[in-house]
Design an enzyme around this catalytic site. Sequence first.
Site, PDB file in Angstrom:
ATOM      1  CG  ASP A   1     -16.352 -23.264  53.716  1.00  0.00           C
ATOM      2  OD1 ASP A   1     -15.295 -23.446  54.334  1.00  0.00           O
ATOM      3  OD2 ASP A   1     -16.547 -23.702  52.567  1.00  0.00           O
ATOM      4  CB  THR A   2     -22.002 -20.153  55.531  1.00  0.00           C
ATOM      5  OG1 THR A   2     -21.210 -19.321  54.677  1.00  0.00           O
ATOM      6  CG2 THR A   2     -22.934 -19.280  56.367  1.00  0.00           C
TER       7      THR A   2
END
Length: 246
Positions: free
Chosen positions: A188-189
């Site tokens: 996600d990051t």
Amino acid sequence: MRPPKVYVIIPAYNEQDFLENAVDSVIRVLARSEISDYTILIAEDGSTDGSDVICMKLSRKYSRVLCIHSKRRLGKGGAIKRSIRNLPNTGIMIHLDVDLSVPPEYIPLAVKHITETGCDSVICSRLRPGSTVNRSLYRQILSIGYNLLVNVLFRTGITDHQCGFKAFNLETTRDSLLEAQDSGWFWDTEILVRLKRKGLKVCELPVVWNESERDSRLNLKRDIIEMFISLLRFRFGAPRFSKRKS
């Protein structure tokens, strides 16, 4: 102009208690919305609790549900990436957590933002002013600390990199989504950092977020350590990313 097709990806590993309700809830929300052209992809990640059977049952029950089954565990990021490979270069892709900590009612709102405001990605943020968050103080402090660290290292300007609801304009972001190397929670990051490096527009929405029973079962200490190590590897150019199956 014809509205873009919407693809909703729901990653699932050993989620027999949540999967059917998640799919049913998303379909109910979309049926009430102006979104008429959509497909739901269940990114079934080598489950051992019967989630794969539920996945196939749902694909037979609903014509717009696809079961993307993996025989081996890929991790959250790996399962989502495998599903993205099945998508075209146009349309809007949304992924949300199977426990619906972020309600599916945010799907039409995210689609509207992408189509009307020119956002390349729309993400929900638990740390944005106006958000209502029901979670332990300990988890909230860890989340604030993690996101501050990401901003120190990468200067994304994003308040919440890990909230489990993100939407993407496939025309502008698909390459970046497939370039991501991490297969675990850091995915996600990583994708957001990649989008910002390319100068793409990431918009954040305040969210109503409720910590679920499933979320409370996650190994928080292990996952925080794993994401911290992945952060440093990504920042300083180490060639290897997390392959632990989150």
